[in-house]
Design a protein around this motif. Structure first.
Motif, PDB file in Angstrom:
ATOM      1  N   LYS A 109       0.810  -1.217   0.000  1.00  0.00           N
ATOM      2  CA  LYS A 109       0.000   0.000   0.000  1.00  0.00           C
ATOM      3  C   LYS A 109       0.849   1.274   0.000  1.00  0.00           C
ATOM      4  CE  LYS A 109      -3.893  -2.243   2.291  1.00  0.00           C
ATOM      5  NZ  LYS A 109      -4.813  -2.243   3.473  1.00  0.00           N
ATOM      6  N   GLY A 110       1.817   1.326  -0.912  1.00  0.00           N
ATOM      7  CA  GLY A 110       2.638   2.522  -1.048  1.00  0.00           C
ATOM      8  C   GLY A 110       3.842   2.575  -0.138  1.00  0.00           C
ATOM      9  N   ASN A 134       8.176   5.788   1.791  1.00  0.00           N
ATOM     10  CA  ASN A 134       6.754   6.036   2.007  1.00  0.00           C
ATOM     11  C   ASN A 134       6.152   6.784   0.815  1.00  0.00           C
ATOM     12  OD1 ASN A 134       4.194   6.533   2.938  1.00  0.00           O
ATOM     13  ND2 ASN A 134       4.808   7.755   4.702  1.00  0.00           N
ATOM     14  N   ARG A 135       5.322   6.075   0.048  1.00  0.00           N
ATOM     15  CA  ARG A 135       4.557   6.679  -1.039  1.00  0.00           C
ATOM     16  C   ARG A 135       3.074   6.375  -0.834  1.00  0.00           C
ATOM     17  NH1 ARG A 135       8.879   8.442  -1.331  1.00  0.00           N
ATOM     18  NH2 ARG A 135      10.269   8.715  -3.117  1.00  0.00           N
ATOM     19  N   SER A 136       2.673   6.254   0.410  1.00  0.00           N
ATOM     20  CA  SER A 136       1.308   5.828   0.728  1.00  0.00           C
ATOM     21  C   SER A 136       0.305   6.970   0.748  1.00  0.00           C
ATOM     22  CB  SER A 136       1.292   5.135   2.092  1.00  0.00           C
ATOM     23  OG  SER A 136       1.567   6.061   3.139  1.00  0.00           O
ATOM     24  N   GLY A 137       0.801   8.207   0.791  1.00  0.00           N
ATOM     25  CA  GLY A 137      -0.084   9.348   0.916  1.00  0.00           C
ATOM     26  C   GLY A 137      -0.368   9.738   2.350  1.00  0.00           C
ATOM     27  N   ILE A 138       0.111   8.930   3.303  1.00  0.00           N
ATOM     28  CA  ILE A 138      -0.104   9.177   4.732  1.00  0.00           C
ATOM     29  C   ILE A 138       1.228   9.030   5.458  1.00  0.00           C
ATOM     30  CG2 ILE A 138      -1.386   8.491   6.795  1.00  0.00           C
ATOM     31  CD1 ILE A 138      -3.405   7.128   4.946  1.00  0.00           C
ATOM     32  N   ASP A 139       1.533   9.942   6.355  1.00  0.00           N
ATOM     33  CA  ASP A 139       2.751   9.815   7.153  1.00  0.00           C
ATOM     34  C   ASP A 139       2.732   8.496   7.922  1.00  0.00           C
ATOM     35  OD1 ASP A 139       3.346  12.290   6.213  1.00  0.00           O
ATOM     36  OD2 ASP A 139       3.093  13.337   8.133  1.00  0.00           O
ATOM     37  N   HIS A 145       5.054  11.251   4.075  1.00  0.00           N
ATOM     38  CA  HIS A 145       4.745  10.818   2.717  1.00  0.00           C
ATOM     39  C   HIS A 145       5.745  11.439   1.741  1.00  0.00           C
ATOM     40  CE1 HIS A 145       2.846  10.165  -1.096  1.00  0.00           C
ATOM     41  NE2 HIS A 145       2.691  11.459  -1.280  1.00  0.00           N
ATOM     42  N   GLY A 146       6.281  10.613   0.848  1.00  0.00           N
ATOM     43  CA  GLY A 146       7.254  11.068  -0.132  1.00  0.00           C
ATOM     44  C   GLY A 146       8.692  10.952   0.337  1.00  0.00           C
TER      45      GLY A 146
END
Length: 263
Positions: A156-157, A180-185, A225-226
């Motif tokens: 999930k990212g 982390n590319r999940s969109g959530i910290d 995220h990112g």
């Protein structure tokens, strides 16, 4: 006492149980002809039976909610289940030719306690002042080398990798990467290092022994995220046996996301 029973007892003693009263453990009746299904409120992370005559099957790859029980005629045993939120469930296992029921929906109130302390009391982002300067220097040297991949998990990212396993004197350095590319910290709660002994097949019991982590270098409290980070875990020297696998389990502090790599 058989070795497997001793390990089960040790797991029970290691768990820091916050016991809710003196609840008597329920008895689950099983046989070799039918599956008894247990549906847990949180995904199953680890489980073990006290005797090889009883088998508890669950999805170790996807951390599912469902577990299936079967057993052969013989002496009673027990089942210990730990879900990914750290809650501990324990049952007595008994053989019966006629089963009273085939499905059980486990309630959160049935848990005996928690496997680990409250996360807020266990900081993961700080390095102890007592950590050796040599360990820190060695870790920085490993972090400065090109990355590799020994084991990887995408979910999930999120990406979690074990890049290297280096032996220096009486210590082992595990070089890891988290992306982390999940969109959530992703707020880090726990990172467990385990030795798993047993078959990876779904219907086989698996034993796990927790390893001490002396120091972690470069591991943040939260990965935004990112963001991407490489870090090092320092452990006392150990050498996995022929039937043992190294397993790293990373858990979210305030959430149910869990990442596990194994080699």
């Amino acid at each position: 006492m058989k070795n497997k029973q001793m390990i089960l007892l040790a797991l029970g003693l290691i768990c820091t149980l916050v016991v809710r009263g003196q609840r008597v453990m329920d008895t689950l009746y099983v046989n070799e002809f039918k599956n008894v299904a247990l549906f847990f409120p949180s995904p199953i992370e680890r489980a073990i039976t006290g005797h090889e005559g009883f088998v508890f099957s669950y999805d170790r790859e996807r951390a599912g909610y469902l577990g299936l029980l079967q057993g052969c005629e013989g002496p009673d045993s027990n089942l210990l289940v730990i879900t990914n939120d750290g809650l501990v469930y324990a049952y007595i296992l008994a053989y019966a030719k006629e089963l009273p029921w085939l499905n059980h929906f486990v309630q959160v109130g049935e848990h005996l306690g928690s496997e680990r302390p409250v996360p807020d009391k266990v900081p993961m982002a700080k390095t102890s002042e007592k950590d050796s300067l040599l360990a820190t220097e060695m870790a920085q040297r490993f972090l400065g080398t090109a990355s590799n991949t020994l084991a990887r998990k995408r979910k999930k990212g999120l990406l979690f990798e074990l890049e290297a396993m280096e032996y220096v004197g009486n210590e082992v350095y595990l070089v890891c990467r988290l992306k982390n590319r999940s969109g959530i910290d992703f707020e880090i709660g726990y990172l467990d290092v385990l030795l798993a002994n047993g078959s990876k097949k779904r219907r086989a019991s698996q034993q796990e022994i927790s390893l001490e982590v002396k120091q972690h270098i470069g591991l943040p409290g939260t990965l935004a995220h990112g963001a991407e980070v490489r870090f090092v875990l320092v452990l006392p020297k150990f050498v996995p046996g022929d039937n043992e696998r190294l397993r790293l389990v990373l858990r979210e502090k305030h959430g149910n996301r869990v990442l596990a790599v194994e080699r």
